[in-house]
Design a protein around this motif. Structure first.
Motif, PDB file in Angstrom:
ATOM      1  N   GLY A 143      20.445  77.080  16.768  1.00 56.90           N
ATOM      2  CA  GLY A 143      20.530  78.107  17.802  1.00 56.90           C
ATOM      3  C   GLY A 143      20.025  79.430  17.248  1.00 56.90           C
ATOM      4  O   GLY A 143      19.622  79.531  16.095  1.00 56.90           O
ATOM      5  N   GLN A 144      20.032  80.455  18.092  1.00 55.47           N
ATOM      6  CA  GLN A 144      19.590  81.772  17.650  1.00 55.47           C
ATOM      7  C   GLN A 144      20.777  82.680  17.356  1.00 55.47           C
ATOM      8  O   GLN A 144      21.815  82.584  18.009  1.00 55.47           O
ATOM      9  CB  GLN A 144      18.709  82.436  18.707  1.00 55.47           C
ATOM     10  N   PHE A 145      20.575  83.571  16.385  1.00 59.88           N
ATOM     11  CA  PHE A 145      21.558  84.593  16.029  1.00 59.88           C
ATOM     12  C   PHE A 145      20.943  85.977  16.203  1.00 59.88           C
ATOM     13  O   PHE A 145      19.739  86.157  16.002  1.00 59.88           O
ATOM     14  CB  PHE A 145      21.971  84.487  14.552  1.00 59.88           C
ATOM     15  N   MET A 146      21.791  86.951  16.529  1.00 54.26           N
ATOM     16  CA  MET A 146      21.426  88.351  16.424  1.00 54.26           C
ATOM     17  C   MET A 146      22.105  88.851  15.155  1.00 54.26           C
ATOM     18  O   MET A 146      23.316  88.686  14.997  1.00 54.26           O
ATOM     19  CB  MET A 146      21.890  89.178  17.616  1.00 54.26           C
ATOM     20  N   VAL A 188      23.105  84.230  20.119  1.00 54.58           N
ATOM     21  CA  VAL A 188      22.315  84.728  21.235  1.00 54.58           C
ATOM     22  C   VAL A 188      22.617  83.823  22.431  1.00 54.58           C
ATOM     23  O   VAL A 188      22.489  82.600  22.342  1.00 54.58           O
ATOM     24  CB  VAL A 188      20.807  84.710  20.902  1.00 54.58           C
ATOM     25  N   THR A 189      23.013  84.424  23.552  1.00 56.99           N
ATOM     26  CA  THR A 189      23.338  83.672  24.753  1.00 56.99           C
ATOM     27  C   THR A 189      22.124  82.879  25.241  1.00 56.99           C
ATOM     28  O   THR A 189      20.997  83.358  25.175  1.00 56.99           O
ATOM     29  CB  THR A 189      23.806  84.631  25.864  1.00 56.99           C
ATOM     30  N   ASN A 190      22.370  81.686  25.710  1.00 57.41           N
ATOM     31  CA  ASN A 190      21.352  80.765  26.229  1.00 57.41           C
ATOM     32  C   ASN A 190      20.426  80.217  25.146  1.00 57.41           C
ATOM     33  O   ASN A 190      19.361  79.691  25.453  1.00 57.41           O
ATOM     34  CB  ASN A 190      20.524  81.405  27.350  1.00 57.41           C
ATOM     35  N   LYS A 191      20.822  80.338  23.873  1.00 55.21           N
ATOM     36  CA  LYS A 191      20.032  79.782  22.767  1.00 55.21           C
ATOM     37  C   LYS A 191      20.968  79.045  21.811  1.00 55.21           C
ATOM     38  O   LYS A 191      21.069  79.363  20.631  1.00 55.21           O
ATOM     39  CB  LYS A 191      19.292  80.891  22.009  1.00 55.21           C
ATOM     40  N   PRO A 192      21.711  78.021  22.309  1.00 62.87           N
ATOM     41  CA  PRO A 192      22.669  77.321  21.447  1.00 62.87           C
ATOM     42  C   PRO A 192      21.980  76.352  20.501  1.00 62.87           C
ATOM     43  O   PRO A 192      20.821  75.983  20.697  1.00 62.87           O
ATOM     44  CB  PRO A 192      23.542  76.564  22.445  1.00 62.87           C
ATOM     45  N   GLY A 193      22.725  75.957  19.499  1.00 62.62           N
ATOM     46  CA  GLY A 193      22.308  74.875  18.627  1.00 62.62           C
ATOM     47  C   GLY A 193      22.920  73.587  19.134  1.00 62.62           C
ATOM     48  O   GLY A 193      23.077  73.402  20.349  1.00 62.62           O
TER      49      GLY A 193
END
Length: 138
Positions: free
Chosen positions: A48-51, A91-96
């Motif tokens: 997923g994505q992180f900020m 990041v919302t809508n970018k899960p792993g």
């Protein structure tokens, strides 16, 4: 989700402010002229994505979106004490994928000085927050 992100970012900012506030100088050992390398790192298999918000060498915050692990950023500090630290949020809508993991670490001159606990994505595929890691470089 947005409230948690804002709280973490405000917490990181306040932490940076506390570390860089004025205090009594101790020149008993003389000035330190050697610079030190600080490395922020996230490892694991999380897709997923992180900020990520981290403290730069000048004390300001840098915000980046991380789409792939491992990730790292390196700064060089030359005045001491100096603050270092970073916070990580999903990041919302970018899960792993459920069960994937990630862990954050701060290194100074190649030595791990602060390590967060490994976090695991829940059934929704998110690692929403990871422990904020503060450190004072001396």
């Amino acid at each position: 989700m947005k409230t948690t992100l804002i709280k973490n970012l405000v917490g990181l900012f306040m932490l940076a402010l506390a570390f860089t506030s004025c205090g009594k100088d101790d020149d008993s050992n003389g000035p330190q002229s050697k610079s030190k390398k600080v490395k922020y790192e996230i490892t694991g298999n999380y897709t997923g994505q992180f900020m990520v918000v981290y403290i730069q060498a000048n004390g300001s915050n840098e915000t980046v979106t991380v789409s792939q692990l491992p990730w790292s950023a390196e700064i060089t500090v030359s005045s001491f004490p100096s603050s270092a630290g970073f916070g990580v949020n999903a990041v919302t809508n970018k899960p792993g994928i459920a069960g994937q993991t990630a862990k954050s670490t701060i290194y100074v001159d190649g030595v791990a000085v602060q390590t967060g606990t490994q976090q695991t994505a829940g059934t929704d595929g998110y690692i929403f927050t990871m422990p904020t890691l503060p450190y004072v470089v001396k």
